[in-house]
Design a protein around this motif. Structure first.
Motif, mmCIF file in Angstrom:
data_model
loop_
_atom_site.group_PDB
_atom_site.id
_atom_site.type_symbol
_atom_site.label_atom_id
_atom_site.label_comp_id
_atom_site.label_asym_id
_atom_site.label_seq_id
_atom_site.Cartn_x
_atom_site.Cartn_y
_atom_site.Cartn_z
ATOM 1 N N ASP A 104 14.058 19.768 -12.974
ATOM 2 C CA ASP A 104 13.790 18.825 -11.813
ATOM 3 C C ASP A 104 15.000 18.608 -11.204
ATOM 4 O O ASP A 104 15.620 17.754 -11.609
ATOM 5 C CB ASP A 104 13.170 17.592 -12.246
ATOM 6 N N GLY A 142 11.510 22.668 -9.859
ATOM 7 C CA GLY A 142 10.492 21.745 -9.192
ATOM 8 C C GLY A 142 11.058 21.890 -7.582
ATOM 9 O O GLY A 142 12.182 21.941 -7.329
ATOM 10 N N THR A 195 16.874 23.456 -3.790
ATOM 11 C CA THR A 195 16.072 24.273 -4.813
ATOM 12 C C THR A 195 16.158 25.718 -4.478
ATOM 13 O O THR A 195 16.281 26.328 -5.440
ATOM 14 C CB THR A 195 14.737 23.628 -4.837
ATOM 15 N N GLN A 205 7.825 25.411 -8.673
ATOM 16 C CA GLN A 205 6.636 24.798 -8.796
ATOM 17 C C GLN A 205 6.599 23.303 -8.176
ATOM 18 O O GLN A 205 7.823 22.886 -8.164
ATOM 19 C CB GLN A 205 6.335 24.440 -10.400
ATOM 20 N N SER A 206 5.779 23.008 -7.397
ATOM 21 C CA SER A 206 5.707 21.642 -6.626
ATOM 22 C C SER A 206 6.004 20.660 -7.543
ATOM 23 O O SER A 206 5.374 20.507 -8.559
ATOM 24 C CB SER A 206 4.042 21.787 -5.776
ATOM 25 N N GLU A 207 6.787 19.818 -6.875
ATOM 26 C CA GLU A 207 6.882 18.623 -7.948
ATOM 27 C C GLU A 207 6.355 17.182 -7.277
ATOM 28 O O GLU A 207 6.808 16.132 -7.469
ATOM 29 C CB GLU A 207 8.425 18.314 -8.147
ATOM 30 N N SER A 227 5.536 14.224 -9.042
ATOM 31 C CA SER A 227 5.716 14.475 -10.630
ATOM 32 C C SER A 227 6.793 13.231 -11.161
ATOM 33 O O SER A 227 6.674 12.767 -11.989
ATOM 34 C CB SER A 227 6.696 15.822 -10.858
ATOM 35 N N SER A 228 7.358 12.594 -10.170
ATOM 36 C CA SER A 228 8.401 11.410 -10.557
ATOM 37 C C SER A 228 7.475 10.070 -10.803
ATOM 38 O O SER A 228 7.617 9.449 -11.511
ATOM 39 C CB SER A 228 9.528 11.505 -9.529
ATOM 40 N N ASP A 277 14.259 11.606 -15.110
ATOM 41 C CA ASP A 277 14.491 13.085 -14.489
ATOM 42 C C ASP A 277 13.786 14.142 -15.567
ATOM 43 O O ASP A 277 13.243 14.835 -15.285
ATOM 44 C CB ASP A 277 15.623 13.319 -13.931
ATOM 45 N N ALA A 327 10.193 14.011 -15.662
ATOM 46 C CA ALA A 327 9.694 14.621 -14.361
ATOM 47 C C ALA A 327 9.602 15.946 -14.653
ATOM 48 O O ALA A 327 8.717 16.916 -14.049
ATOM 49 C CB ALA A 327 10.327 14.308 -13.271
ATOM 50 N N ALA A 328 10.781 16.587 -15.368
ATOM 51 C CA ALA A 328 10.593 18.138 -15.501
ATOM 52 C C ALA A 328 9.555 18.493 -16.448
ATOM 53 O O ALA A 328 8.858 19.605 -16.414
ATOM 54 C CB ALA A 328 12.100 18.615 -16.149
ATOM 55 N N LEU A 379 6.390 18.773 -14.428
ATOM 56 C CA LEU A 379 6.359 19.917 -13.295
ATOM 57 C C LEU A 379 6.027 21.258 -14.227
ATOM 58 O O LEU A 379 5.219 22.046 -14.071
ATOM 59 C CB LEU A 379 7.224 19.889 -12.571
#
Length: 188
Positions: A56, A107, A123, A140-142, A145-146, A165, A168-169, A172
């Motif tokens: 992420d 992400g 990214t 991959q769409s994040e 995710s947060s 973070d 979040a990784a 995703l």
């Protein structure tokens, strides 16, 4: 062509299990190779899993997670400071090599409608730098995710001011693994 030693018997061994009853102490053939112990059999099966490193990438930090195609589960790994594309790419490449990741899943900041967000340029640059280092990359769409990472952190009792973070990784990477059929992830 590999030929088993005389007296070796073939057996199917699942990860975490020893050889079938009555075959302990004998030689086993796993994935075309000779294995002499249950530990070696399990180790070889474990090493056939396809591992992924989820990242992420943020402006100040990048969260890392590791997962595999067998379980579809990812685990938060660590949070590293983001100090620029080249340094980040080298850190990610080193870690991917260390854990023998088949692919790095980055992400991609997207908007609610699925289009790329303004931070997606970072990214893209990171993906290009990783590919230049010989690392296979997937995006991959994040999106959200947060938010999910903060929810998971709260549920686990993590202090609200602590960065999420790495979680979040994890989110995703789990989404990426869930979107892939098991056979496809092992082949590609």
């Amino acid at each position: 062509q590999h030929h088993p030693p005389p007296g070796a018997r073939k057996c199917r061994v699942e990860v975490g299990h020893g050889p079938p009853e009555g075959m302990r102490g004998s030689t086993h053939i796993v994935a075309g190779r000779t294995a002499t112990s249950a530990r070696e059999v399990a180790h070889r099966a474990y090493n056939r899993r396809v591992r992924y490193l989820g990242v992420d990438p943020g402006g100040q930090r990048m969260g890392l997670a590791v997962g595999d195609d067998t379980t579809g589960v990812a685990s938060p790994l660590e949070i590293l400071p983001y100090t620029g594309v080249d340094r980040a790419a080298q850190q990610i490449a080193d870690l991917a090599s260390e854990i023998r990741a088949a692919r790095v899943v980055l992400g991609l900041p997207t908007l609610e409608d699925g289009t790329r967000g303004p931070a997606s340029r970072r990214t893209d640059r990171l993906a290009e730098a990783l590919e230049a280092l010989g690392i296979e990359v997937a995006l991959q769409s994040e999106f959200l995710s947060s938010d999910e990472a903060r929810r998971r952190a709260r549920a686990a009792g993590r202090p609200s001011r602590q960065p999420v973070d790495d979680i979040a990784a994890q989110v995703l990477l789990e989404e990426y693994l869930a979107s892939r059929p098991a056979a496809q992830s092992a082949e590609s």
